[in-house]
Scaffold this motif. Structure first.
Motif, PDB file in Angstrom:
ATOM      1  N   VAL A  90      18.278  -2.692  39.865  1.00 38.98           N
ATOM      2  CA  VAL A  90      17.312  -3.743  39.527  1.00 38.98           C
ATOM      3  C   VAL A  90      17.539  -5.060  40.284  1.00 38.98           C
ATOM      4  N   ALA A  91      18.817  -5.387  40.513  1.00 41.63           N
ATOM      5  CA  ALA A  91      19.121  -6.658  41.180  1.00 41.63           C
ATOM      6  C   ALA A  91      18.800  -6.588  42.668  1.00 41.63           C
ATOM      7  N   MET A  92      18.610  -5.393  43.189  1.00 41.96           N
ATOM      8  CA  MET A  92      18.399  -5.228  44.630  1.00 41.96           C
ATOM      9  C   MET A  92      17.101  -4.480  44.919  1.00 41.96           C
ATOM     10  N   ARG A  97       8.004  -3.651  42.120  1.00 39.81           N
ATOM     11  CA  ARG A  97       8.782  -2.547  41.524  1.00 39.81           C
ATOM     12  C   ARG A  97       9.889  -3.088  40.614  1.00 39.81           C
ATOM     13  N   HIS A  98      10.459  -4.232  41.027  1.00 42.36           N
ATOM     14  CA  HIS A  98      11.533  -4.840  40.245  1.00 42.36           C
ATOM     15  C   HIS A  98      11.120  -5.059  38.789  1.00 42.36           C
ATOM     16  N   THR A  99       9.892  -5.524  38.598  1.00 43.25           N
ATOM     17  CA  THR A  99       9.421  -5.854  37.247  1.00 43.25           C
ATOM     18  C   THR A  99       9.467  -4.616  36.349  1.00 43.25           C
ATOM     19  N   PHE A 101      11.423  -1.959  36.682  1.00 39.56           N
ATOM     20  CA  PHE A 101      12.813  -1.573  36.410  1.00 39.56           C
ATOM     21  C   PHE A 101      13.427  -2.502  35.368  1.00 39.56           C
ATOM     22  N   ARG A 102      13.114  -3.792  35.493  1.00 42.24           N
ATOM     23  CA  ARG A 102      13.702  -4.763  34.567  1.00 42.24           C
ATOM     24  C   ARG A 102      13.256  -4.463  33.136  1.00 42.24           C
ATOM     25  N   LYS A 103      11.974  -4.054  33.006  1.00 42.43           N
ATOM     26  CA  LYS A 103      11.438  -3.753  31.669  1.00 42.43           C
ATOM     27  C   LYS A 103      12.227  -2.645  30.985  1.00 42.43           C
ATOM     28  N   PRO A 108      17.590  -4.575  24.835  1.00 38.01           N
ATOM     29  CA  PRO A 108      18.825  -4.907  24.101  1.00 38.01           C
ATOM     30  C   PRO A 108      19.358  -6.314  24.384  1.00 38.01           C
ATOM     31  N   PHE A 109      18.804  -6.982  25.423  1.00 34.53           N
ATOM     32  CA  PHE A 109      19.342  -8.296  25.797  1.00 34.53           C
ATOM     33  C   PHE A 109      18.413  -9.453  25.429  1.00 34.53           C
ATOM     34  N   LEU A 110      17.321  -9.122  24.739  1.00 34.56           N
ATOM     35  CA  LEU A 110      16.397 -10.185  24.331  1.00 34.56           C
ATOM     36  C   LEU A 110      16.983 -10.937  23.124  1.00 34.56           C
ATOM     37  N   LEU A 245      28.879  -4.038  35.164  1.00 35.05           N
ATOM     38  CA  LEU A 245      29.620  -5.033  35.962  1.00 35.05           C
ATOM     39  C   LEU A 245      29.114  -6.446  35.714  1.00 35.05           C
ATOM     40  N   ALA A 246      27.779  -6.595  35.705  1.00 30.29           N
ATOM     41  CA  ALA A 246      27.216  -7.933  35.461  1.00 30.29           C
ATOM     42  C   ALA A 246      27.630  -8.395  34.075  1.00 30.29           C
ATOM     43  N   GLY A 247      27.778  -7.450  33.159  1.00 29.72           N
ATOM     44  CA  GLY A 247      28.109  -7.792  31.784  1.00 29.72           C
ATOM     45  C   GLY A 247      29.492  -8.363  31.613  1.00 29.72           C
ATOM     46  N   GLU A 249      32.131  -8.857  34.482  1.00 28.23           N
ATOM     47  CA  GLU A 249      32.887  -9.507  35.557  1.00 28.23           C
ATOM     48  C   GLU A 249      32.528 -10.988  35.719  1.00 28.23           C
ATOM     49  N   THR A 250      31.367 -11.379  35.199  1.00 29.34           N
ATOM     50  CA  THR A 250      30.968 -12.783  35.310  1.00 29.34           C
ATOM     51  C   THR A 250      31.383 -13.593  34.074  1.00 29.34           C
ATOM     52  N   THR A 251      31.127 -13.009  32.898  1.00 29.53           N
ATOM     53  CA  THR A 251      31.364 -13.746  31.650  1.00 29.53           C
ATOM     54  C   THR A 251      32.845 -14.102  31.509  1.00 29.53           C
ATOM     55  N   MET A 297      23.179 -13.129  48.579  1.00 21.62           N
ATOM     56  CA  MET A 297      22.532 -13.074  49.883  1.00 21.62           C
ATOM     57  C   MET A 297      21.069 -12.633  49.735  1.00 21.62           C
ATOM     58  N   ARG A 298      20.221 -13.080  50.630  1.00 26.69           N
ATOM     59  CA  ARG A 298      18.848 -12.600  50.718  1.00 26.69           C
ATOM     60  C   ARG A 298      18.543 -12.378  52.198  1.00 26.69           C
ATOM     61  N   THR A 299      17.533 -11.533  52.479  1.00 24.80           N
ATOM     62  CA  THR A 299      17.113 -11.321  53.867  1.00 24.80           C
ATOM     63  C   THR A 299      15.683 -11.824  54.029  1.00 24.80           C
ATOM     64  N   LEU A 347      22.263 -23.575  38.357  1.00 22.00           N
ATOM     65  CA  LEU A 347      21.653 -22.314  38.810  1.00 22.00           C
ATOM     66  C   LEU A 347      22.614 -21.140  38.598  1.00 22.00           C
ATOM     67  N   GLY A 348      23.580 -21.331  37.734  1.00 21.78           N
ATOM     68  CA  GLY A 348      24.620 -20.310  37.525  1.00 21.78           C
ATOM     69  C   GLY A 348      24.068 -18.952  37.126  1.00 21.78           C
ATOM     70  N   PHE A 349      22.940 -18.940  36.430  1.00 25.79           N
ATOM     71  CA  PHE A 349      22.316 -17.668  36.051  1.00 25.79           C
ATOM     72  C   PHE A 349      21.187 -17.294  37.021  1.00 25.79           C
ATOM     73  N   PRO A 353      12.445 -14.329  39.511  1.00 32.73           N
ATOM     74  CA  PRO A 353      12.289 -13.032  38.840  1.00 32.73           C
ATOM     75  C   PRO A 353      13.613 -12.325  38.525  1.00 32.73           C
ATOM     76  N   HIS A 354      14.656 -12.609  39.291  1.00 31.32           N
ATOM     77  CA  HIS A 354      15.939 -11.939  39.035  1.00 31.32           C
ATOM     78  C   HIS A 354      16.836 -12.755  38.096  1.00 31.32           C
ATOM     79  N   PHE A 355      16.275 -13.810  37.495  1.00 30.55           N
ATOM     80  CA  PHE A 355      17.067 -14.656  36.592  1.00 30.55           C
ATOM     81  C   PHE A 355      17.884 -13.756  35.656  1.00 30.55           C
ATOM     82  N   CYS A 356      19.141 -14.130  35.454  1.00 33.45           N
ATOM     83  CA  CYS A 356      20.087 -13.264  34.738  1.00 33.45           C
ATOM     84  C   CYS A 356      19.520 -12.726  33.419  1.00 33.45           C
ATOM     85  N   LEU A 357      19.500 -11.414  33.331  1.00 27.46           N
ATOM     86  CA  LEU A 357      19.007 -10.763  32.114  1.00 27.46           C
ATOM     87  C   LEU A 357      19.996 -10.958  30.962  1.00 27.46           C
TER      88      LEU A 357
HETATM   89  C1  HEM Z   1      28.331 -16.197  32.555  1.00 30.94           C
HETATM   90  C2  HEM Z   1      27.959 -14.966  32.783  1.00 30.94           C
HETATM   91  C3  HEM Z   1      26.922 -14.549  33.793  1.00 30.94           C
HETATM   92  C4  HEM Z   1      26.549 -15.147  34.969  1.00 30.94           C
HETATM   93  C5  HEM Z   1      27.087 -16.427  35.571  1.00 30.94           C
HETATM   94  C6  HEM Z   1      25.511 -14.317  35.561  1.00 30.94           C
HETATM   95  C7  HEM Z   1      24.849 -14.623  36.729  1.00 30.94           C
HETATM   96  C8  HEM Z   1      23.778 -13.912  37.221  1.00 30.94           C
HETATM   97  C9  HEM Z   1      22.990 -14.281  38.380  1.00 30.94           C
HETATM   98  C10 HEM Z   1      23.242 -15.500  39.262  1.00 30.94           C
HETATM   99  C11 HEM Z   1      21.995 -13.363  38.522  1.00 30.94           C
HETATM  100  C12 HEM Z   1      20.882 -13.385  39.577  1.00 30.94           C
HETATM  101  C13 HEM Z   1      21.102 -12.387  40.671  1.00 30.94           C
HETATM  102  C14 HEM Z   1      20.091 -12.516  41.795  1.00 30.94           C
HETATM  103  O1  HEM Z   1      19.233 -13.402  41.796  1.00 30.94           O
HETATM  104  O2  HEM Z   1      20.185 -11.730  42.749  1.00 30.94           O
HETATM  105  C15 HEM Z   1      22.180 -12.381  37.495  1.00 30.94           C
HETATM  106  C16 HEM Z   1      21.395 -11.256  37.332  1.00 30.94           C
HETATM  107  C17 HEM Z   1      21.659 -10.285  36.387  1.00 30.94           C
HETATM  108  N1  HEM Z   1      22.559 -10.336  35.354  1.00 30.94           N
HETATM  109 FE1  HEM Z   1      23.837 -11.838  34.977  1.00 30.94          FE
HETATM  110  N2  HEM Z   1      25.306 -13.233  34.752  1.00 30.94           N
HETATM  111  C18 HEM Z   1      26.134 -13.339  33.659  1.00 30.94           C
HETATM  112  C19 HEM Z   1      26.219 -12.471  32.603  1.00 30.94           C
HETATM  113  C20 HEM Z   1      25.506 -11.312  32.467  1.00 30.94           C
HETATM  114  C21 HEM Z   1      25.620 -10.402  31.363  1.00 30.94           C
HETATM  115  C22 HEM Z   1      26.502 -10.572  30.121  1.00 30.94           C
HETATM  116  C23 HEM Z   1      24.798  -9.356  31.628  1.00 30.94           C
HETATM  117  C24 HEM Z   1      24.629  -8.182  30.731  1.00 30.94           C
HETATM  118  C25 HEM Z   1      23.593  -7.480  30.636  1.00 30.94           C
HETATM  119  C26 HEM Z   1      24.125  -9.629  32.905  1.00 30.94           C
HETATM  120  C27 HEM Z   1      23.196  -8.831  33.521  1.00 30.94           C
HETATM  121  C28 HEM Z   1      22.466  -9.171  34.636  1.00 30.94           C
HETATM  122  C29 HEM Z   1      21.466  -8.311  35.246  1.00 30.94           C
HETATM  123  C30 HEM Z   1      21.064  -6.919  34.767  1.00 30.94           C
HETATM  124  C31 HEM Z   1      20.964  -9.005  36.341  1.00 30.94           C
HETATM  125  C32 HEM Z   1      19.885  -8.537  37.316  1.00 30.94           C
HETATM  126  C33 HEM Z   1      18.559  -9.057  36.822  1.00 30.94           C
HETATM  127  C34 HEM Z   1      17.415  -8.771  37.770  1.00 30.94           C
HETATM  128  O3  HEM Z   1      17.647  -8.496  38.949  1.00 30.94           O
HETATM  129  O4  HEM Z   1      16.271  -8.840  37.307  1.00 30.94           O
HETATM  130  N3  HEM Z   1      24.594 -10.835  33.370  1.00 30.94           N
HETATM  131  N4  HEM Z   1      23.250 -12.747  36.703  1.00 30.94           N
END
Ligand code: HEM
Length: 411
Positions: A90-92, A97-99, A101-103, A108-110, A245-247, A249-251, A297-299, A347-349, A353-357
């Motif tokens: 979904v992130a790539m 099409r992204h919309t 996949f995101r749906k 569970p994250f709403l 991993l997103a769940g 490695e960032t938190t 990164m973006r292209t 802008l940490g999240f 459209p790809h704003f952190c789910l």
């Molecule tokens: C402090 C913690 C977090 C930070 C800083 C963070 C940051 C980000 C960022 C910057 C993006 C945008 C990626 C892009 O534009 O290419 C993103 C997307 C995403 N994050 Fe997070 N994230 C965090 C926690 C989480 C958690 C807990 C989940 C668990 C589900 C998660 C799931 C996702 C997903 C699935 C995407 C892709 C969304 C999409 O492409 O529509 N993230 N995150």
């Protein structure tokens, strides 16, 4: 070391010196052509406004052409496309099409689902605190910060707790593979192996859930239809790995980075102890301050202009979040750690459209974990060297040795 060498070097980002470099570059050359070891180069983007513009224009700045993970050396380029599942994860994937996949994985994250699950999340976090040694000498990163989001995301994914330790190891390899402490072989080999293990695991679990009426993200993926077609096994597994991993490695970095900031700014810690209602604002400042995602990164899909530079179709842009989040054009006193900061336009999240789910989930975890920490302990003091992960991508602390002093009962 040249600016270009610094920007390409994971070890540089473990020194904390990148903030000073970014301050200079925002003024001197905010859209800067950077030579990279793969010979292709990329545009480094330092200003908040430019980073935000790019995130909001997914058609011009594609996530799908080459993915969003920074790839600047040849060895890494060979494996990363395959490892991340560019075009499947979904992130790539670009809209529209992204919309779709995101749906599939969003429910569970709403906020409503998270509010329903808050009591359970609190219990899970409490159990991790219960397991800490009574003497209070811990590594806040390895004993708490990595375990909390891992437990929470695995619980949401319905992954049994007997598997959590393995997931942690694989996650460290996949995301932290540029750090010698996590390496098994070269960085590329480590990253590739970490992803492979996570992928095979997710693929196995997903096939067990095909046809099952569960509502965890893995089951949702395994049984989803997009445009009336089921997802391919590779799409299912890559998206599951992305969520896992997103769940965590960032938190982990936002929580541990926030705690360290509170220890370094005792007046902010005192403020938080006095008024727990500030935790919601504090969680935002934790993310701004700690910058868990260092770069994306973006292209570019068509010739365009950014800042005063001409960018050509096919060139890559690297978005530097620690720079955007300290941009004085947007933040008053950007180097003040201020848990009352409002509005906090970091802008940490991400944005667009790809704003952190998982943003609301991450903030919930940070708030509950901080409540638990303040509730159980009177004092926290640093007892050893604080070390940061060597990474240009997702980074933060890897060790924060502390002594926790429990509350002493007064009656
Ligand atoms: C402090 C913690 C977090 C930070 C800083 C963070 C940051 C980000 C960022 C910057 C993006 C945008 C990626 C892009 O534009 O290419 C993103 C997307 C995403 N994050 Fe997070 N994230 C965090 C926690 C989480 C958690 C807990 C989940 C668990 C589900 C998660 C799931 C996702 C997903 C699935 C995407 C892709 C969304 C999409 O492409 O529509 N993230 N995150």
């Amino acid at each position: 070391m040249t600016v270009d060498d610094q920007l390409n070097d994971p070890a540089f980002f473990a020194t904390g010196e990148h903030y000073r470099l970014f301050d200079t570059m925002r003024v001197k050359d905010p859209v800067y052509w950077t030579h990279s070891p793969d010979g292709r180069g990329y545009w480094s983007v330092f200003r908040h406004a430019d980073v935000k513009t790019i995130l909001n224009e997914p058609t011009l700045y594609s996530s799908e052409r080459e993915g969003v993970a920074p790839v600047v050396d040849v060895e890494m380029a060979a494996i990363v496309r395959e490892a991340w599942g560019v075009g499947k994860n979904v992130a790539m994937i670009d809209p529209p099409r992204h919309t779709e996949f995101r749906k599939v994985i969003a429910a569970p994250f709403l906020p409503k689902a998270l509010a329903d699950g808050e009591a359970r999340t609190k219990i899970l976090i409490g159990e991790i605190f219960d397991q800490l040694p009574k003497h209070g000498e811990i590594d806040l990163v390895t004993d708490l910060a990595v375990r909390i989001p891992m437990a929470v995301i695995c619980d949401i994914m319905n992954i049994p707790s007997t598997d959590w330790d393995e997931m942690l190891d694989w996650g460290k390899m996949a995301i932290g593979g540029t750090d010698p402490e996590y390496q098994q072989g070269t960085a590329a080999e480590t990253i590739s192996r970490g992803f492979r293990l996570l992928y095979d695991y997710s693929d196995r679990r997903a096939s067990e859930r095909r046809g099952c009426p569960f509502s965890d993200p893995l089951s949702l993926l395994a049984n989803a239809r997009v445009k009336d077609q089921p997802l391919t096994p590779a799409e299912v597994a890559h998206n599951a790995v992305q969520v896992i991993l997103a769940g965590f490695e960032t938190t982990r970095n936002a929580f541990s980075g926030g705690v360290l900031a509170l220890l370094e700014h005792p007046e902010q810690m005192a403020l938080l102890r006095e008024d727990r209602k500030l935790l919601r604002l504090a969680a935002e400042e934790f993310v701004r301050w700690s910058d868990p995602v260092i770069s994306l990164m973006r292209t570019v899909t068509a010739d365009t202009e950014l800042g005063d530079k001409q960018i050509r179709e096919g060139e890559r842009v690297m978005l530097w979040f620690p720079s955007a989040n300290r941009d004085e054009a947007v933040f008053d006193r950007p180097y003040d750690f201020d848990i009352t900061r409002h509005p906090n336009l970091h802008l940490g999240f991400g944005a667009g459209p790809h704003f952190c789910l998982g943003g609301p989930l991450a903030k919930l975890e940070i708030r509950l974990a901080m409540e638990e920490l303040l509730e159980r302990y009177d004092g926290i003091e640093i007892t050893g060297p604080v070390l940061r992960v060597q990474s240009t991508f997702v980074g933060g602390l890897k060790h924060l040795p502390v002594r926790l002093k429990p509350h002493v009962a007064t009656h």
